[in-house]
Design a protein around this motif. Structure first.
Motif, mmCIF file in Angstrom:
data_model
loop_
_atom_site.group_PDB
_atom_site.id
_atom_site.type_symbol
_atom_site.label_atom_id
_atom_site.label_comp_id
_atom_site.label_asym_id
_atom_site.label_seq_id
_atom_site.Cartn_x
_atom_site.Cartn_y
_atom_site.Cartn_z
ATOM 1 N N GLN A 147 0.830 -1.204 0.000
ATOM 2 C CA GLN A 147 0.000 0.000 0.000
ATOM 3 C C GLN A 147 0.870 1.263 0.000
ATOM 4 N N ARG A 151 0.618 3.868 -3.285
ATOM 5 C CA ARG A 151 0.143 5.243 -3.164
ATOM 6 C C ARG A 151 0.880 6.197 -4.103
ATOM 7 N N TRP A 152 2.114 5.862 -4.468
ATOM 8 C CA TRP A 152 2.845 6.736 -5.373
ATOM 9 C C TRP A 152 2.266 6.711 -6.784
ATOM 10 N N ASN A 154 -0.834 7.228 -7.262
ATOM 11 C CA ASN A 154 -1.707 8.399 -7.205
ATOM 12 C C ASN A 154 -0.942 9.678 -7.488
ATOM 13 N N ALA A 160 -6.100 11.620 -5.850
ATOM 14 C CA ALA A 160 -6.121 11.301 -4.417
ATOM 15 C C ALA A 160 -5.355 12.332 -3.600
ATOM 16 N N PHE A 192 -1.339 11.477 -0.696
ATOM 17 C CA PHE A 192 -0.691 10.227 -1.102
ATOM 18 C C PHE A 192 0.587 10.023 -0.296
ATOM 19 N N GLU A 195 -0.156 9.199 3.494
ATOM 20 C CA GLU A 195 -0.532 7.798 3.717
ATOM 21 C C GLU A 195 0.622 6.854 3.445
ATOM 22 N N SER A 196 1.450 7.163 2.453
ATOM 23 C CA SER A 196 2.593 6.310 2.177
ATOM 24 C C SER A 196 3.541 6.269 3.383
ATOM 25 N N ASN A 199 1.905 4.360 6.231
ATOM 26 C CA ASN A 199 1.944 2.919 5.986
ATOM 27 C C ASN A 199 3.334 2.340 6.238
ATOM 28 N N ARG A 237 -5.730 6.002 7.958
ATOM 29 C CA ARG A 237 -6.609 6.249 6.808
ATOM 30 C C ARG A 237 -7.775 7.155 7.193
ATOM 31 N N ARG A 244 -8.968 14.695 2.042
ATOM 32 C CA ARG A 244 -9.061 14.509 0.606
ATOM 33 C C ARG A 244 -10.270 15.218 -0.001
#
Length: 299
Positions: A147, A151-152, A154, A160, A192, A195-196, A199, A237, A244
């Protein structure tokens, strides 16, 4: 002049915090187009399979079963992720049905992938007569790492992203990709990236728990890694989704936030069940005498 003001006057400093996609395409050769989105998804899958195989060996489990599971997951997760997204954006796709299969343009939902992967894993575990939770624990670190990589995609698709921002860390979005209500804004929250990074932090936690579990300090109960993934990923998340501008909606509700709350509740309840009530998680098969070559309730 103070050191702080001097640093702020350096022209190159703000540029270090600005992101701008070079575009979704790596190169084109005749009819063949290589896109960043596809490369990143493929890379996430390959890295995830390799990592899961390594983790299975460290726990003295059969890595061939993990490799077989990976095939099931790929064929279940990606279509499920796309279907999930299309269903919640049906008004748009109903007018352009040909775009339903244009997955290279973006538009997959990780919650759909997780749901499809869970269903496929349960069926796989039942068919192969292996404990589901042992499989889930082995796959969890690979899932969150995938994940973080995905995300990259996006980023390259300029999608996103969050609301407009003037913070030093910001993402430039080309005019065609901007929501109509934000057409006059250039820079947006790089959700993005948020979240990256989140994660990757969760991945670090899972790997720490994994290797601590190998040492038996303390013994790690089966299901712990996946439940920990579910709780921590869902926490990140939930708050990132609130930034967003393109959330999938169900009326006034952001679907990802609702699903994240469910994930936090279920994951927390599972950990309480394991460690407070000291009970085992229900499974499709018994953990004893299984094909994963492990017969312990703990790792």
């Amino acid at each position: 002049m103070t050191i702080t003001s001097w640093l702020l006057d350096i022209p190159i400093l703000p540029l270090a915090f600005e992101f701008a996609s070079p575009g979704p395409i790596i190169f084109k050769l005749g009819p063949f187009t290589l896109r960043w989105y596809g490369v990143l998804i493929a890379s996430a899958v390959l890295i995830g399979v390799a990592l899961s195989g390594y983790l299975a060996k460290r726990r003295h489990l059969n890595p061939e079963i993990i490799a077989d599971l990976a095939i099931w997951l790929v064929f279940a997760a990606i279509p499920s992720a796309r279907l999930y997204y299309v269903l919640f954006e049906w008004q748009e796709y109903a007018q352009n049905p040909a775009d339903i299969f244009a997955i290279w343009k973006g538009g997959i939902a990780i919650h759909g992938a997780i749901l499809g992967g869970l269903i496929a894993s349960l069926i796989f575990a039942r068919v192969r007569q292996v404990p589901f939770w042992q499989l889930a624990d082995i796959v969890a670190p690979s899932l969150i790492l995938g994940q973080a990589i995905g995300r990259w995609g996006n980023f390259f698709n300029s999608e996103a992203f969050g609301a407009p921002t003037n913070l030093p860390l910001k993402l430039y979005i080309p005019p065609p990709q901007r929501p109509p209500e934000y057409a006059n804004f250039e820079y947006f929250h790089p959700t993005f990236l948020y979240e990256s990074v989140w994660n990757l932090m969760v991945f670090g936690i899972l790997m720490f728990l994994f290797f601590r579990g190998l040492q038996g300090k303390p013994p790690l109960k089966v299901g712990t890694l996946f439940l920990t993934y579910l709780v921590f990923y869902s926490i990140g998340r939930f708050w990132i989704e609130g930034l967003r501008t393109d959330s999938l909606m169900l009326g006034p509700l952001r679907i990802a936030q609702v699903v994240s709350l469910v994930g936090i509740i279920l994951g927390s309840a599972g950990l309480v069940w394991l460690y407070l009530f000291k009970r085992n998680l229900p499974d499709v098969v018994s953990a004893n005498g299984n094909n994963l070559e492990s017969d312990s309730e703990n790792y």
